[in-house]
Design a protein around this motif. Structure first.
Motif, mmCIF file in Angstrom:
data_model
loop_
_atom_site.group_PDB
_atom_site.id
_atom_site.type_symbol
_atom_site.label_atom_id
_atom_site.label_comp_id
_atom_site.label_asym_id
_atom_site.label_seq_id
_atom_site.Cartn_x
_atom_site.Cartn_y
_atom_site.Cartn_z
ATOM 1 N N GLN A 71 51.386 32.638 37.289
ATOM 2 C CA GLN A 71 50.642 31.410 37.621
ATOM 3 C C GLN A 71 49.304 31.697 38.297
ATOM 4 O OE1 GLN A 71 53.335 32.417 39.264
ATOM 5 N NE2 GLN A 71 53.035 32.189 41.481
ATOM 6 N N LEU A 72 49.142 32.928 38.825
ATOM 7 C CA LEU A 72 47.888 33.249 39.514
ATOM 8 C C LEU A 72 46.709 33.349 38.562
ATOM 9 C CD1 LEU A 72 48.618 35.857 42.348
ATOM 10 C CD2 LEU A 72 47.890 33.488 42.567
ATOM 11 N N TRP A 73 46.960 33.679 37.287
ATOM 12 C CA TRP A 73 45.834 33.870 36.368
ATOM 13 C C TRP A 73 45.072 32.571 36.142
ATOM 14 C CZ3 TRP A 73 44.356 38.528 36.282
ATOM 15 C CH2 TRP A 73 45.276 39.566 36.358
ATOM 16 N N LEU A 74 45.773 31.447 36.109
ATOM 17 C CA LEU A 74 45.094 30.159 35.994
ATOM 18 C C LEU A 74 44.284 29.872 37.262
ATOM 19 C CD1 LEU A 74 44.645 27.680 34.238
ATOM 20 C CD2 LEU A 74 46.670 26.647 35.285
ATOM 21 N N ILE A 75 44.836 30.237 38.419
ATOM 22 C CA ILE A 75 44.109 30.071 39.689
ATOM 23 C C ILE A 75 42.856 30.943 39.685
ATOM 24 C CG2 ILE A 75 44.223 30.465 42.181
ATOM 25 C CD1 ILE A 75 47.191 29.701 42.038
ATOM 26 N N PHE A 76 42.975 32.158 39.182
ATOM 27 C CA PHE A 76 41.811 33.054 39.139
ATOM 28 C C PHE A 76 40.724 32.519 38.209
ATOM 29 C CE2 PHE A 76 44.763 36.712 40.403
ATOM 30 C CZ PHE A 76 44.301 36.705 41.710
ATOM 31 N N ALA A 77 41.119 31.827 37.148
ATOM 32 C CA ALA A 77 40.106 31.209 36.277
ATOM 33 C C ALA A 77 39.303 30.179 37.056
ATOM 34 C CB ALA A 77 40.787 30.556 35.067
ATOM 35 N N GLY A 78 39.985 29.396 37.888
ATOM 36 C CA GLY A 78 39.289 28.444 38.754
ATOM 37 C C GLY A 78 38.409 29.135 39.769
ATOM 38 N N VAL A 79 38.886 30.250 40.324
ATOM 39 C CA VAL A 79 38.082 31.042 41.267
ATOM 40 C C VAL A 79 36.759 31.442 40.622
ATOM 41 C CG1 VAL A 79 37.922 33.345 42.331
ATOM 42 C CG2 VAL A 79 39.951 31.932 42.718
ATOM 43 N N TRP A 80 36.836 31.944 39.396
ATOM 44 C CA TRP A 80 35.620 32.402 38.716
ATOM 45 C C TRP A 80 34.641 31.250 38.512
ATOM 46 C CZ3 TRP A 80 32.922 31.417 34.239
ATOM 47 C CH2 TRP A 80 31.946 32.356 33.905
ATOM 48 N N LEU A 81 35.131 30.115 38.052
ATOM 49 C CA LEU A 81 34.261 28.966 37.797
ATOM 50 C C LEU A 81 33.600 28.455 39.076
ATOM 51 C CD1 LEU A 81 36.459 26.959 35.254
ATOM 52 C CD2 LEU A 81 34.250 28.063 34.779
ATOM 53 N N ILE A 82 34.388 28.272 40.135
ATOM 54 C CA ILE A 82 33.863 27.693 41.376
ATOM 55 C C ILE A 82 32.882 28.646 42.050
ATOM 56 C CG2 ILE A 82 34.490 26.938 43.708
ATOM 57 C CD1 ILE A 82 37.190 25.983 42.436
ATOM 58 N N HIS A 83 33.254 29.919 42.143
ATOM 59 C CA HIS A 83 32.381 30.863 42.836
ATOM 60 C C HIS A 83 31.116 31.170 42.031
ATOM 61 C CE1 HIS A 83 34.551 32.143 46.505
ATOM 62 N NE2 HIS A 83 35.598 31.655 45.859
ATOM 63 N N GLY A 183 44.956 29.444 46.733
ATOM 64 C CA GLY A 183 45.278 30.636 45.960
ATOM 65 C C GLY A 183 45.993 31.691 46.777
ATOM 66 N N ILE A 184 45.495 31.977 47.974
ATOM 67 C CA ILE A 184 46.093 33.053 48.775
ATOM 68 C C ILE A 184 47.465 32.651 49.311
ATOM 69 C CG2 ILE A 184 45.170 32.475 51.077
ATOM 70 C CD1 ILE A 184 44.491 35.510 51.339
ATOM 71 N N PHE A 193 46.202 38.744 45.953
ATOM 72 C CA PHE A 193 45.165 37.739 45.684
ATOM 73 C C PHE A 193 43.787 38.272 46.042
ATOM 74 C CE2 PHE A 193 42.376 34.227 46.839
ATOM 75 C CZ PHE A 193 42.494 33.409 45.726
ATOM 76 N N LEU A 194 43.664 38.919 47.210
ATOM 77 C CA LEU A 194 42.350 39.394 47.656
ATOM 78 C C LEU A 194 41.780 40.442 46.695
ATOM 79 C CD1 LEU A 194 42.824 39.683 51.531
ATOM 80 C CD2 LEU A 194 41.429 38.031 50.280
ATOM 81 N N ALA A 195 42.597 41.411 46.291
ATOM 82 C CA ALA A 195 42.091 42.473 45.406
ATOM 83 C C ALA A 195 41.615 41.889 44.080
ATOM 84 C CB ALA A 195 43.185 43.513 45.173
ATOM 85 N N TRP A 196 42.425 41.026 43.476
ATOM 86 C CA TRP A 196 42.038 40.448 42.193
ATOM 87 C C TRP A 196 40.934 39.411 42.345
ATOM 88 C CZ3 TRP A 196 42.787 42.313 37.550
ATOM 89 C CH2 TRP A 196 43.812 43.254 37.368
ATOM 90 N N PHE A 197 40.865 38.767 43.498
ATOM 91 C CA PHE A 197 39.749 37.845 43.756
ATOM 92 C C PHE A 197 38.416 38.574 43.602
ATOM 93 C CE2 PHE A 197 36.449 36.648 46.775
ATOM 94 C CZ PHE A 197 36.229 35.324 46.452
#
Length: 300
Positions: A71-83, A183-184, A193-197
């Motif tokens: 489920q984190l991969w969908l969260i990471f997609a949001g991380v990329w878009l927002i940041h 996310g975290i 989370f931090l490393a992949w962030f």
């Protein structure tokens, strides 16, 4: 380290650790902002920073921390878009307005949006005295921006656009603070989370920054740019990592407000290292920022 962080969650020791982490993030974010000021185009600096922290985080993500849950991969997609949106808008604001005006506006609008978002998403409630602290802190930060606005002598023709971009960027600061906290908190191991962030976040700017550098008729020297990016990446690990751990250990809104004491540290850095004049008015405004943070911390 992960086990120790987890044992602190919801405890008084965790609250104190979150306080120290949020203030450390404020100091380091001021250093990070100073690194983006001046010598190099902000788009290039950001690209160099992202290049280095992607490079340094990738082996940790692949070989040290546990694998992310599906489920984190969908969260990471949001991380990329927002940041990515945040970094683009911030670079646009920095190229149109003076750093001393834009930076406080970005940091000054963020806390209010973050506290509201923490209430809506996490159900966090600020006491009336803490709201007074938020208002005090924002008055100091935005007062600092207004003072600098009166005295700035560069980019006057594009300053209105820069201020509008700064307000929108401040909203995105609040959005990414809330989203990163979500996310975290969504993984058992916060360092996964931090490393992949840092890997995911580092993907957006290096190639556009390189293309921008290649297209410049007078390219800045690559060695100096990469050195600044390397230092900025180390600082970014501390700044973003500290505030995200703080939001896991304690209230998101409180960590967001304390992190926005960064203009105080930025002014001190300017005074001590850049030999900028502070003056009594700026000292008074910085005192308001510090007082607001103290009221938020003690008023709950």
């Amino acid at each position: 380290m992960s086990d120790w962080i987890i044992t602190l969650e919801g405890t008084e020791a965790g609250h104190r650790t979150a306080l120290l982490l949020a203030l450390s993030a404020a100091l380091l974010h001021a250093v990070f902002g100073a690194l983006q000021k001046g010598r190099f185009d902000p788009w290039l600096t950001r690209g160099a920073v992202d290049f280095w922290y992607l490079l340094m985080a990738l082996p940790v993500a692949l070989f040290v921390v546990p694998r992310p849950e599906p489920q984190l991969w969908l969260i990471f997609a949001g991380v990329w878009l927002i940041h990515t949106a945040y970094k683009v808008l911030q670079a646009m604001a920095y190229t149109r307005g003076a750093y001393t005006v834009v930076y406080p506006v970005v940091r000054g609008t963020g806390p209010l949006f973050a506290v509201i978002g923490a209430y809506l998403i996490f159900g966090e409630v600020f006491a009336p005295l803490q709201w007074l602290g938020v208002a005090t802190l924002m008055t100091g930060i935005l007062g600092l921006a207004a003072y600098n606005l009166v005295h700035v002598r560069v980019n006057r023709d594009t300053l209105n656009a820069a201020l509008a971009l700064a307000v929108i960027t401040g909203m995105l600061v609040a959005i990414y603070t809330i989203y990163d906290a979500y996310g975290i908190r969504s993984t058992p191991d916060p360092f996964t989370f931090l490393a992949w962030f840092f890997v995911i976040d580092g993907l957006s700017f290096p190639i556009p920054a390189y293309l921008r550098w290649r297209a410049m008729p007078q390219r800045p020297e690559a060695r100096g740019l990469l050195l600044r990016g390397f230092i900025g990446a180390i600082v970014a690990f501390g700044s973003f990592g500290s505030v995200m751990l703080a939001t896991r250990l304690d209230k998101v809104g409180q960590a967001a407000v304390l992190r926005e004491t960064s203009p105080v540290f930025a002014a001190l850095i300017g005074w001590v290292f850049l030999k900028e004049t502070v003056g009594p008015r700026r000292l008074g405004l910085m005192a308001l920022i510090a007082a607001g943070a103290v009221i938020v911390e003690t008023g709950g």
